[in-house]
Design an enzyme around this catalytic site. Structure first.
Site, short mmCIF file in Angstrom:
data_model
loop_
_atom_site.label_atom_id
_atom_site.label_comp_id
_atom_site.label_asym_id
_atom_site.label_seq_id
_atom_site.Cartn_x
_atom_site.Cartn_y
_atom_site.Cartn_z
N SER A 1 -1.99 -11.23 -12.44
CA SER A 1 -1.66 -10.48 -13.65
C SER A 1 -1.98 -11.35 -14.85
CB SER A 1 -0.17 -10.15 -13.65
OG SER A 1 0.24 -9.75 -14.93
N TYR B 1 8.37 -14.19 -12.55
CA TYR B 1 7.25 -13.27 -12.27
C TYR B 1 5.94 -13.90 -12.73
CZ TYR B 1 4.17 -9.23 -12.35
OH TYR B 1 3.10 -8.38 -12.15
N GLY C 1 2.16 2.83 -5.95
CA GLY C 1 1.44 2.31 -7.11
C GLY C 1 -0.03 2.00 -6.89
N ILE C 2 -0.45 0.86 -7.37
CA ILE C 2 -1.86 0.46 -7.37
C ILE C 2 -2.40 0.34 -5.94
CG2 ILE C 2 -3.37 -1.49 -7.99
CD1 ILE C 2 -1.21 -2.01 -10.30
N ALA D 1 0.82 -1.22 0.00
CA ALA D 1 0.00 0.00 0.00
C ALA D 1 0.85 1.26 0.00
CB ALA D 1 -0.92 0.00 1.21
#
Ligand code: NAP
Length: 285
Positions: A139, A164, A14-15, A11
């Site tokens: 993702s 990733y 970014g997002i 947090a």
């Protein structure tokens, strides 16, 4: 929806940061997790400027360190009566191979295994709360990943994108297994893809981090846009969501078969439990 207590990992930037700000604006109490005391302090300062009345409390915890995850979970159990929503959002991409103290490749450890351990430690608290939800940030990169490689823990030939992609597929199989296990409970477990978003995800790399982050800015949407599906999932009532589903642009998208394979999900769950010294079976409530 009544105000909730929401944990958001990652947090501080970014997002996750944008989701924390907006959910705080909507009156929820936010527990924001960052990797270090310094990043949490910086995020607390920024969030006070961005929204002076914010209700975000930041806690440091490096998700690649199991001891820190245990300490954080203990602290949150003591401090909070209820945790309604857990957003497993923190993530990174490491261009060079790094092994954690536990001897585990760091992308897999931060993006998936740390969240597996944290979720399991927080589960009783979440189950006991109103309208409980677990939101796993995955993702679209999962599409080209394989999980049944034998070099999951310490890859011999390291490829940053391969590990990733795999960590993001692991998040989906984790969603699947946990959703199955909790199907008789009130807990909703979902996953999501935020879009291609210009964030600092590549910045934690000394040599190329800065350049790649600049390039990413040219193609990515804003972190505010990237936060929208998290905000939608966190704000929706449990009846509006379907457990084990994958959301893109706030709508369900069908996963490819390798991300809903129950056999792979079980193998990964058992292996992860072993790596975290936890029993495979969840305690019966
Ligand atoms: N950006 C995209 O295009 C995209 C696309 C698909 C999915 N995602 C996913 O979206 C999520 C958020 O990423 P982002 O793009 O917003 O990247 P970001 O701006 O780099 O944010 C990543 C967050 O994860 C935290 N984090 C990193 N390593 C950590 C660790 N060891 N322990 C605890 N926290 C750690 C960071 O905390 P500190 O700052 O405190 O280190 C930061 O708050 C990730 O799961 C990513 O895979 C992103």
């Amino acid at each position: 929806m009544k105000n909730k207590t929401i944990i958001i990992t990652g947090a501080t930037s970014g997002i996750g940061y944008e989701a924390a700000i907006e959910l705080s604006r909507r009156g929820h109490s936010i527990i924001g997790i960052g990797s270090s005391t310094i990043s949490c302090k910086r995020a607390a300062e920024n969030s006070s400027k961005d929204f002076s009345g914010n209700t975000i409390t930041f806690f440091p915890c490096d998700l690649s360190k199991h001891e820190e995850i245990y300490n954080l979970a203990n602290l949150l159990y003591e401090k909070y009566e209820a945790i309604n929503i857990l957003v497993n959002n923190a993530g990174s991409i490491f261009l060079k191979k790094i092994l954690t103290n536990e001897g585990i490749e760091k992308t897999f450890s931060v993006n998936y295994l740390g969240h597996f351990l944290f979720t399991r430690l927080m589960l009783n608290k979440i189950i006991a709360s109103d309208n409980p939800k677990i939101i796993n940030v995955s993702s679209v990169a999962y599409k080209n990943a394989q999980i049944n490689d034998d070099d999951l823990i310490d890859p011999i030939r390291y490829s940053p994108m391969k590990v990733y992609r795999r960590s993001k597929l692991a998040q989906l199989l984790f969603t699947r297994y946990l959703g199955n296990e909790l199907s008789d409970s009130r807990v909703i477990v979902v996953s999501m893809h935020p879009g291609i978003i210009a964030t600092k995800i590549l910045s934690r790399n000394e040599r190329w981090g800065g350049t790649l982050t600049k390039l990413f800015k040219l193609i990515g949407k804003s972190p505010k846009k990237g936060a929208q599906t998290i905000i939608y999932l966190a704000s929706a009532t449990n009846n509006q969501l379907i457990s084990k589903q994958y959301y893109v642009n706030s709508e369900i998208e069908q996963l490819l078969p390798h991300a809903t394979n129950d056999e792979d999900a079980k193998i990964l769950w058992d292996m992860s439990s072993k790596l975290c010294n936890l029993p495979s079976d969840l305690p019966q409530n």
